[in-house]
Design a protein around this motif. Structure first.
Motif, PDB file in Angstrom:
ATOM      1  N   TRP A 162     -62.408  27.400  71.018  1.00 47.73           N
ATOM      2  CA  TRP A 162     -63.568  27.285  71.902  1.00 47.73           C
ATOM      3  C   TRP A 162     -63.327  26.234  72.995  1.00 47.73           C
ATOM      4  N   TYR A 164     -62.858  24.258  76.490  1.00 49.36           N
ATOM      5  CA  TYR A 164     -63.390  24.178  77.846  1.00 49.36           C
ATOM      6  C   TYR A 164     -62.786  22.961  78.527  1.00 49.36           C
ATOM      7  N   ARG A 169     -61.011  28.358  84.218  1.00 51.15           N
ATOM      8  CA  ARG A 169     -62.219  29.116  83.899  1.00 51.15           C
ATOM      9  C   ARG A 169     -62.562  28.885  82.426  1.00 51.15           C
ATOM     10  N   CYS A 170     -63.835  28.643  82.146  1.00 53.93           N
ATOM     11  CA  CYS A 170     -64.253  28.401  80.770  1.00 53.93           C
ATOM     12  C   CYS A 170     -65.736  28.720  80.636  1.00 53.93           C
ATOM     13  N   PHE A 171     -66.185  28.834  79.407  1.00 49.81           N
ATOM     14  CA  PHE A 171     -67.556  29.246  79.120  1.00 49.81           C
ATOM     15  C   PHE A 171     -68.602  28.351  79.792  1.00 49.81           C
ATOM     16  N   PRO A 172     -68.541  27.017  79.679  1.00 44.82           N
ATOM     17  CA  PRO A 172     -69.584  26.204  80.309  1.00 44.82           C
ATOM     18  C   PRO A 172     -69.688  26.401  81.814  1.00 44.82           C
ATOM     19  N   ARG A 173     -68.572  26.546  82.494  1.00 43.56           N
ATOM     20  CA  ARG A 173     -68.608  26.731  83.944  1.00 43.56           C
ATOM     21  C   ARG A 173     -69.165  28.105  84.298  1.00 43.56           C
ATOM     22  N   PRO A 195     -67.196  23.929  69.956  1.00 43.05           N
ATOM     23  CA  PRO A 195     -66.817  23.758  71.360  1.00 43.05           C
ATOM     24  C   PRO A 195     -65.956  22.504  71.518  1.00 43.05           C
ATOM     25  N   TRP A 197     -63.358  20.067  74.042  1.00 41.66           N
ATOM     26  CA  TRP A 197     -62.900  19.642  75.370  1.00 41.66           C
ATOM     27  C   TRP A 197     -61.383  19.478  75.363  1.00 41.66           C
ATOM     28  N   VAL A 293     -66.488  18.676  83.928  1.00 47.05           N
ATOM     29  CA  VAL A 293     -66.289  20.119  83.713  1.00 47.05           C
ATOM     30  C   VAL A 293     -67.192  20.938  84.623  1.00 47.05           C
ATOM     31  N   GLN A 297     -67.185  23.512  88.760  1.00 44.31           N
ATOM     32  CA  GLN A 297     -67.412  24.870  88.276  1.00 44.31           C
ATOM     33  C   GLN A 297     -66.990  25.929  89.279  1.00 44.31           C
TER      34      GLN A 297
END
Length: 299
Positions: A162, A164, A169-173, A195, A197, A293, A297
């Motif tokens: 998981w 980020y 590119r990652c889920f939070p962004r 999740p 980092w 992060v 974005q």
């Protein structure tokens, strides 16, 4: 073949490092952590080093004290129809780097994934828990682990999940971008994980090498557990949006080519035994990570 990350002098008590896959999200943060520690790593992205080429890997590894393999075929859904291509990077490439590391006496840190597990557990997976990948990506990453372990190299297999970070590119962004364009989002709430980092994973990698951790398998994920919905709501709060705009839904509503593990929580006993501090709770770490992060974005 490759370039050297700018800044501090190459001399270091940590030795000479080769960072393979160093242009990716995790690789960038490993490079930054090394520079902060006084190491000028040789950084090789896919354009500089094709891990599918055994001779090129042998040449690149010669002279290195530590090799970190962040190179991977990570398109999880594409791997279902392109398993041979994924295998060539995730398994054959790992084999080439491991054999070269054994030949030249380098310590190898090989990055792997939670996808090697079935995802059906109800308590954190131990480092030696039975593996049973359910996707092509997971199978190819597990084959890479086996290749590394069979090579005779002094190797650390570091599984993470998981991920980020600010460097890709990652889920939070993605969530932050979607919240800027849509009133509400539906996010799955029945997949549980940690999740993590990329900055924190980089720290664990350095610490494992610093303490001369025994060869073996380690887990570098945040503490605690949460769902994608939990993380998306945390992103909303960090972005100054109402977290209630993120609604829970089920995996059945978002069917993907590759099956996702329903439970991807990993245990950290091996880190503790080696004298390395595990990563803190994911909520706390995301609060620290969010400004960098989400500040970069992608839309």
């Amino acid at each position: 073949m490759s370039d050297t990350h700018p800044e501090p002098p190459a001399t270091s008590t940590l030795g000479r490092w080769l960072l393979v896959g160093g242009r990716g999200m995790l690789g960038q943060d490993v490079a930054a952590a090394l520079c902060a520690a006084g190491v000028a790593p040789t950084v090789a992205g896919s354009a500089e080093l094709d891990v599918r080429d055994a001779a090129a890997c042998d040449e690149a590894v010669a002279g290195a004290d530590v090799v970190v393999n962040c190179a991977a075929y990570t398109a999880v859904d594409d791997a279902e129809s392109e398993e041979a291509a994924a295998f060539a990077v995730n398994a054959v490439g790992a084999h080439h780097l491991a054999v070269a590391s054994a030949r030249h006496g380098a310590r190898l840190v090989h990055v792997s994934t939670d996808y090697v597990f079935a995802g059906t557990a109800s308590e954190p997976y131990a480092e030696d828990a039975p593996v049973a990948p359910r996707s092509a990506y997971g199978r190819t990453k597990l084959a890479g682990e086996w290749a590394v372990q069979a090579s005779g190299a002094d190797a650390l297999v570091v599984r993470t999940a998981w991920l980020y970070g600010a460097g890709g590119r990652c889920f939070p962004r993605t969530i932050a971008g979607a919240l800027s364009q849509r009133d509400v989002l539906d996010v799955v709430a029945d997949q549980v994980g940690q999740p993590t980092w990329t900055v924190d994973v980089a720290r664990v990698v350095l610490d494992l090498v610093r303490v001369h951790a025994p060869a073996g398998t380690y887990h570098a994920t945040s503490g605690g557990q949460g769902t994608w919905h939990d993380l998306a709501q945390a992103v909303a709060r960090a972005a100054g949006a109402d977290p209630e705009r993120v609604r829970p839904t089920t995996s059945e509503q978002f069917v993907r080519p590759a099956p996702r593990p329903a439970y991807s929580v990993l245990g950290h006993d091996a880190l503790l035994t080696a004298g390395v501090e595990p990563i803190g709770p994911w909520q706390e770490r995301f609060e620290v990570a969010a400004p960098s992060v989400l500040g970069g974005q992608e839309g």
